[in-house]
Design a protein around this motif. Structure first.
Motif, short mmCIF file in Angstrom:
data_model
loop_
_atom_site.label_atom_id
_atom_site.label_comp_id
_atom_site.label_asym_id
_atom_site.label_seq_id
_atom_site.Cartn_x
_atom_site.Cartn_y
_atom_site.Cartn_z
N VAL A 42 0.84 -1.19 0.00
CA VAL A 42 0.00 0.00 0.00
C VAL A 42 0.88 1.24 0.00
O VAL A 42 1.75 1.40 0.86
N GLY A 43 0.67 2.13 -0.97
CA GLY A 43 1.45 3.35 -1.08
C GLY A 43 2.56 3.27 -2.11
O GLY A 43 3.17 4.30 -2.44
N TRP A 64 -7.43 3.39 -0.91
CA TRP A 64 -6.77 2.27 -0.24
C TRP A 64 -5.74 2.74 0.78
O TRP A 64 -5.75 2.33 1.93
N GLN A 65 -4.83 3.63 0.37
CA GLN A 65 -3.79 4.08 1.30
C GLN A 65 -4.40 4.81 2.49
O GLN A 65 -4.01 4.60 3.64
N GLU A 66 -5.37 5.66 2.21
CA GLU A 66 -6.02 6.41 3.29
C GLU A 66 -6.73 5.46 4.26
O GLU A 66 -6.60 5.59 5.49
N ASN A 67 -7.48 4.51 3.73
CA ASN A 67 -8.24 3.60 4.57
C ASN A 67 -7.33 2.62 5.31
O ASN A 67 -7.66 2.17 6.42
N TYR A 68 -6.20 2.29 4.71
CA TYR A 68 -5.25 1.37 5.34
C TYR A 68 -4.54 2.03 6.52
O TYR A 68 -4.15 1.36 7.48
N MET A 96 4.29 2.49 11.13
CA MET A 96 2.89 2.92 11.15
C MET A 96 2.04 1.80 11.74
O MET A 96 2.49 0.67 11.87
N THR A 97 0.81 2.14 12.09
CA THR A 97 -0.14 1.16 12.63
C THR A 97 -1.26 0.96 11.62
O THR A 97 -2.06 1.87 11.39
N PRO A 98 -1.32 -0.20 10.99
CA PRO A 98 -2.34 -0.41 9.95
C PRO A 98 -3.75 -0.52 10.54
O PRO A 98 -3.94 -1.03 11.65
N GLN A 239 -13.92 -4.42 5.47
CA GLN A 239 -14.43 -3.28 4.71
C GLN A 239 -14.86 -3.72 3.31
O GLN A 239 -14.12 -4.38 2.60
N PRO A 240 -16.07 -3.35 2.89
CA PRO A 240 -16.51 -3.69 1.54
C PRO A 240 -15.86 -2.80 0.48
O PRO A 240 -14.97 -2.00 0.79
#
Length: 243
Positions: A42-43, A64-68, A96-98, A239-240
């Motif tokens: 991601v990213g 994706w990156q924001e939600n992750y 970071m903390t996913p 998450q859908p």
């Protein structure tokens, strides 16, 4: 000798009524053996000029990156780079903390945005007729693959991950993804890779390369109830689809 005592009939019936039925056995999904797996995260932006060259978003998550929760690695000069993952940290990122499961992967069947894959997904996806999936073949906000569990093994190690994207390079390779004859991927890029795996899976499986094209895995689909406890279940992504 003590006399053998038997339970009254009503007690036997009560016990029988309270005993849950054993769960139905899950399908025995076939193994895909010796498949080249590359690493993505991601990213990552590996080709800013390609429509599918950025992992800031995925085919199933436009944010994706924001939600992750951010870059699934380390930032270096503003660039999201990967990093080695170890068992000491459950293969989680160090900087970071996913918010979602860091054990993720992709397969080359985009059942949402590829027109050919979308048109035939209810016919080729093995679980398309199961409860929760049945009757949703025309629902463009629903994916049959997002969050699905996959079992992977390499050199005696076994790990599990969830599907969160599609690729590499192909998006309608149903014959490989869902086939029962150990078909090779149609893709010829990246040494014929048949999947991308996250840094967590890279570390968990003991890949030789941090970001290479030579590691091979065996893999198969598995149902939720068959996924054992492990670092891959610290955070389970539910998450859908996000448009």
């Amino acid at each position: 000798m003590r006399a053998l005592r038997t339970a009254p009939l009503f007690a036997v019936l009560l016990i029988a009524a309270c005993t849950p039925e054993p769960p139905a056995s899950s399908p025995d999904y076939p193994w895909h053996n010796g498949v080249v797996a590359t690493t993505f995260w991601v990213g990552e932006v590996f080709d800013p000029d390609a429509s599918d060259g950025s992992q800031v978003l995925s085919t199933y998550d436009a944010r994706w990156q924001e939600n992750y929760g951010g870059c699934d690695g380390v930032l270096s000069g503003g660039t999201c780079e990967t990093e080695p993952r170890t068992a000491a940290n459950d293969y989680f990122p160090t900087a970071m903390t996913p918010k979602h499961n860091p054990f993720y992967l992709d397969l080359p069947f985009d059942d949402l945005n590829d027109p050919l894959a979308f048109a035939r997904r209810a016919k080729v996806v093995p679980w398309a007729d199961q409860p929760g999936f049945r009757g949703r073949e025309t629902d463009r906000g629903f994916s049959y693959l997002k969050n699905r569990w996959v079992q992977l093994r390499k050199d005696g190690r076994t790990c599990y991950g969830q599907i969160q994207d599609a690729g590499p390079a192909q998006y309608d390779d149903a014959e490989y993804v869902f086939g029962t004859d150990d078909r090779r991927p149609v893709n010829r890029e990246f040494n014929g890779a048949g999947m991308d795996v996250s840094p967590a899976l890279n570390g968990c499986l003991g890949f030789t390369d941090l970001d290479g094209e030579s590691d091979e895995v065996d893999w198969r689909f598995t149902d939720d109830g068959n996924v054992p406890d492990g670092p891959w279940k610290r955070i389970v992504t539910t998450q859908p689809v996000v448009r």
